[in-house]
Scaffold this active site. Sequence first.
Site, PDB file in Angstrom:
ATOM      1  N   ARG A 153       1.440  -1.387  -0.253  1.00  0.00           N
ATOM      2  CA  ARG A 153       0.159   0.152  -0.332  1.00  0.00           C
ATOM      3  C   ARG A 153       1.344   1.592   0.098  1.00  0.00           C
ATOM      4  NH1 ARG A 153      -4.958   0.968   1.878  1.00  0.00           N
ATOM      5  NH2 ARG A 153      -5.074  -1.491   2.041  1.00  0.00           N
ATOM      6  N   THR A 158      -0.579   7.681  -1.509  1.00  0.00           N
ATOM      7  CA  THR A 158      -2.156   7.293  -1.585  1.00  0.00           C
ATOM      8  C   THR A 158      -3.202   7.144  -0.780  1.00  0.00           C
ATOM      9  OG1 THR A 158      -1.124   5.742  -3.689  1.00  0.00           O
ATOM     10  CG2 THR A 158      -1.097   8.058  -4.140  1.00  0.00           C
ATOM     11  N   ASP A 173      -4.349 -12.683  11.224  1.00  0.00           N
ATOM     12  CA  ASP A 173      -3.819 -12.370  10.593  1.00  0.00           C
ATOM     13  C   ASP A 173      -2.906 -13.666   9.178  1.00  0.00           C
ATOM     14  OD1 ASP A 173      -1.367 -12.084   8.496  1.00  0.00           O
ATOM     15  OD2 ASP A 173      -1.048  -9.706   9.587  1.00  0.00           O
ATOM     16  N   ASP A 197       0.411 -13.895   9.126  1.00  0.00           N
ATOM     17  CA  ASP A 197       0.899 -14.413  10.357  1.00  0.00           C
ATOM     18  C   ASP A 197       1.323 -16.089  11.402  1.00  0.00           C
ATOM     19  OD1 ASP A 197       2.524 -11.866  10.793  1.00  0.00           O
ATOM     20  OD2 ASP A 197       1.348 -10.711  11.914  1.00  0.00           O
TER      21      ASP A 197
HETATM   22  N1  URA Z   1      -5.983 -10.571   6.872  1.00  0.00           N
HETATM   23  C1  URA Z   1      -5.680 -11.149   7.226  1.00  0.00           C
HETATM   24  O1  URA Z   1      -5.061 -11.730   7.062  1.00  0.00           O
HETATM   25  N2  URA Z   1      -6.847 -11.340   8.789  1.00  0.00           N
HETATM   26  C2  URA Z   1      -7.570 -10.126   8.333  1.00  0.00           C
HETATM   27  O2  URA Z   1      -8.562 -10.659   8.663  1.00  0.00           O
HETATM   28  C3  URA Z   1      -7.675  -9.837   7.135  1.00  0.00           C
HETATM   29  C4  URA Z   1      -6.892  -9.304   6.441  1.00  0.00           C
END
Ligand code: URA
Length: 241
Positions: free
Chosen positions: A136, A140, A232, A235
């Site tokens: 990202r 912008t 995530d 992760d």
């Molecule tokens: N990306 C992820 O890994 N988990 C989320 O909840 C949103 C985006």
Amino acid sequence: DEPFEGGRHSFRLDKISAYEEENCKKLEASSGGGRTVVIDHPLVRHKLGLLRNKETSSKDFRDLVQEVAGLMVYEVTRHLPLEETEIETPIEKTRVFTLSGKKLAVVPVLRAGLGMVEGILKLVPNAKVGHIGLYRDPKTLKPVDYYCKLPCDISEREIFVVDPMLATGGSAVAAVGHIIERGGKKISLVSLIAAPEGIATFHEAHPDVDIFVAAVDSHLNEHCYIVPGLGDAGDRLFGTK
Ligand code: URA
């Protein structure tokens, strides 16, 4: 409830999870384009439950992502054309069906999408694999691709863009946009869990592209995580937390 199929949407309504049912109805009313197919097979739902559990280890999480991705292939490839050929069984000649040589490509969105690739390739081993990485732009706030390597015949392939979490939809929209710019024509997005916001954004940007998901969750939180989601995905796949 009977699953309903038809028109632009194909939802299998989930009786156990009230928000999924509610969101499916909302999406049917509000999104303007391609289909969202929710794959709610009991095995998928069982494994998704394990994925959501924060006690699930990174190793188990990795295995489960591959397994769910593999199970989803069954539905994602349902329309592939077949041709009849003649073979000989040990008993006699007979006619059988084989896939008619349709070329496929799997394109994971880095990095979490990588977790789905092997599970898909187990079912469609001849698919080629492209990669797309996005970040990202801090000014912008738009996703910019920092890496994009696709099969050279991408315009002739049916493409499955894979990213486990369809959250805001920003990276999925950008990834599919870049693939279209590079000649991609027949594209589907395959995610494990989607937020209604991401589905709406994606359909608005790419009205002809189908989305396949294992679940539609409640909403995004203030950090753009899917609620209840699974945390995530990157992760948890790579043990980086
Ligand atoms: N990306 C992820 O890994 N988990 C989320 O909840 C949103 C985006």
